[in-house]
Design an enzyme around this catalytic site. Structure first.
Site, PDB file in Angstrom:
ATOM      1  CE  LYS A  90      35.201  34.739  38.467  1.00  0.00           C
ATOM      2  NZ  LYS A  90      35.044  36.590  38.919  1.00  0.00           N
ATOM      3  CB  SER A 166      36.035  37.026  35.136  1.00  0.00           C
ATOM      4  OG  SER A 166      35.640  36.820  36.599  1.00  0.00           O
ATOM      5  CB  SER A 190      34.728  40.286  37.230  1.00  0.00           C
ATOM      6  OG  SER A 190      35.737  39.867  36.750  1.00  0.00           O
TER       7      SER A 190
END
Length: 489
Positions: A90, A166, A190
């Site tokens: 990520k 996210s 997230s």
């Protein structure tokens, strides 16, 4: 809720499922490679082809290092338990040397990492092939991955909808069959939000179990943790085995494991006391189909021999949002101000998205006493919630109160989006503040065909219990992690 068991050859579908990526999870791929039935190079090229053919439709990856990975495979990857398995990282506070580290923000559009984060070093030691960076909401601040810098990530089940946030890029890449697993982070849900939105298993580990230096964040952002989104529970356990463990000087610690997490998931849990609720702590309405899924999951746990009753922790419903606003705002303000001072020029008008800009400006009024009070409230929330676990081992709840929204609904340029995000994270954010382990389990789809996730939360340090119960649930109600592939293929 009819699904198929992960790790087995799927039934015939609209698209041919004839490659190892279609049939095996990460652990299964590693076993094939270890037994000489599959070469690392073959897996890498399969993923490269998926990136070229599937990613353009969902926008999950924002940077790749395929040639570098090919060179690493040719030289020989470390002989770890996951040797040859591809993984994405990520693009948020987790550096990969030579790749951009934008955190989803135009403020860091040209930033390139000089070294690997500690977590990436551990991934490499396990033999994983690091292939690139996945899309994220700006600074991880949204429950939908729609950054102005990289554009929105689309849900593989229906590209008009959000993949969650996210860690939306990570979840979309795995759900679309591009990657078998992907790194993710979780500060208010997230990991679990996109796992629920994309039909994956997503576990937030206990505070202190997984570390990601050298960036100091454990005390300044105590609600944030790192782990992964995966197709199967055993993949999540294997990745925890590769990354869990304290580091010298760590401010938090979790109880030492007597066995590996991979060994733990091979044994069913003892009889557990499960409390379940379909009512949001702050009164946010829960979608009827999601509430029904929780009720059905509760009934399933009871059939599996657990003691189940309607119950949930009781606490001030305004506290989680109030504390997170202060903690996130202060962290954001500190990060931006540090960068502005270091480069010697003012923050540009368009360097932050409108919602993030408002949060940054509002945080200018956060005093030291306000920050201290937020930390004290967070500690008190942990103590209050712990009372529930005196009589229960697990809290079962929805992961999300509503289905994944259409792209644009959580647009950070629209005033009021921050409040909408807060309502969307009403079930997930609690475990971040208390430090408890929590996982989103995929449990069928709604009438629109979008995945539904149910969440289980356990006391701090009981990560093995979460994994064992999740594995038992997975075996009793297996889900089909290949179902979203035909639309994006």
């Amino acid at each position: 809720m009819t699904n198929r068991s992960p790790g087995r050859a799927p039934e015939p579908g609209p698209a041919p499922l004839d490659t190892p990526l279609d049939i095996y999870d990460a652990v299964g791929l590693a076993e094939l490679i270890r037994n000489g039935e599959l070469r690392e190079k073959e897996v890498l090229e399969l993923v490269a082809d998926r990136i070229a053919t599937r990613d353009p439709g969902i926008n999950a990856l924002v940077a790749t290092r395929l040639d570098e990975a090919r060179d690493e495979v040719a030289r020989g990857l470390p002989d770890g338990p996951l040797r040859g398995v591809p993984i994405g990282i990520k693009d948020l506070y987790c550096d990969v040397a030579g790749l951009p580290s934008t955190h989803g923000s135009r403020m860091f559009e040209h930033a390139v990492a000089k070294r690997d984060a500690d977590l990436v070093i551990r991934y490499r030691a396990a033999g994983l092939a690091v292939l690139g960076k996945t899309n994220t909401a700006e600074f991880g601040a949204s429950a939908s991955t729609e950054p102005a810098l990289h554009g929105p990530t689309r849900n593989p089940w229906n590209p008009a909808y959000s993949a969650g946030g996210s860690s939306g890029g990570a979840a979309a890449a795995v759900a679309a069959g591009i990657l078998p697993a992907a790194h993710a982070t979780d500060a208010a849900g997230s990991i679990r939000i996109p796992a629920s939105a994309c039909g994956l298993f997503g576990m937030k580990p206990s505070r202190g179990l997984v570390w990601n230096g050298p960036r100091a964040s454990a005390l300044s952002v105590p609600m944030a943790v790192s782990h992964a989104v995966t197709r199967t529970v055993r993949d999540s356990a294997a990745l925890l085995d590769a990354t869990a463990g304290a580091v010298p000087g760590a401010p938090f610690a979790t109880p030492a494991m007597e066995e590996t997490f991979s060994a733990a998931v091979r044994r069913p849990p003892a009889r557990l006391r499960v409390g379940y609720t379909t009512v949001a702590p702050d009164g946010t309405p829960v979608d009827p189909e999601i509430a029904a899924a929780v009720e059905e999951a509760a009934a399933l746990f009871e059939r599996l021999g657990h003691e189940v009753r309607a119950a949930g922790p009781s606490f001030d419903p305004d506290l989680p949002g109030r504390a997170l606003d202060v903690l996130f705002g202060a962290g954001l303000r500190g990060l931006v101000d540090t960068v502005v001072r270091a480069r010697g020029r003012a923050l540009g008008d368009d360097e932050l998205e409108p919602m993030t800009r408002r949060q940054y400006e509002e945080a200018a009024g956060v005093t030291g006493s306000a920050l201290l009070h937020a930390l004290q409230e967070t500690e008190q929330l942990g103590r209050t919630v712990a009372g529930f676990y005196a009589d229960h081992d697990i809290w079962l709840s929805p992961t999300l109160p509503a289905p994944p929204p259409r792209l644009g609904v959580l647009d950070t340029a629209v005033p009021g989006t921050a409040d909408a995000i807060a309502r969307y994270t009403v079930f997930t954010r609690i475990a971040n503040l208390t430090g408890q382990p929590a996982a989103s389990l995929p449990f069928g789809r709604d009438a629109a065909g979008l995945p539904i996730g149910v969440q289980i939360t356990a006391p701090h340090g009981h990560d093995a219990v979460v994994l064992r119960l999740s594995a038992q649930f997975e075996e009793a109600a297996p889900w089909d992690w290949t179902a979203p592939w035909p639309p994006v293929a």
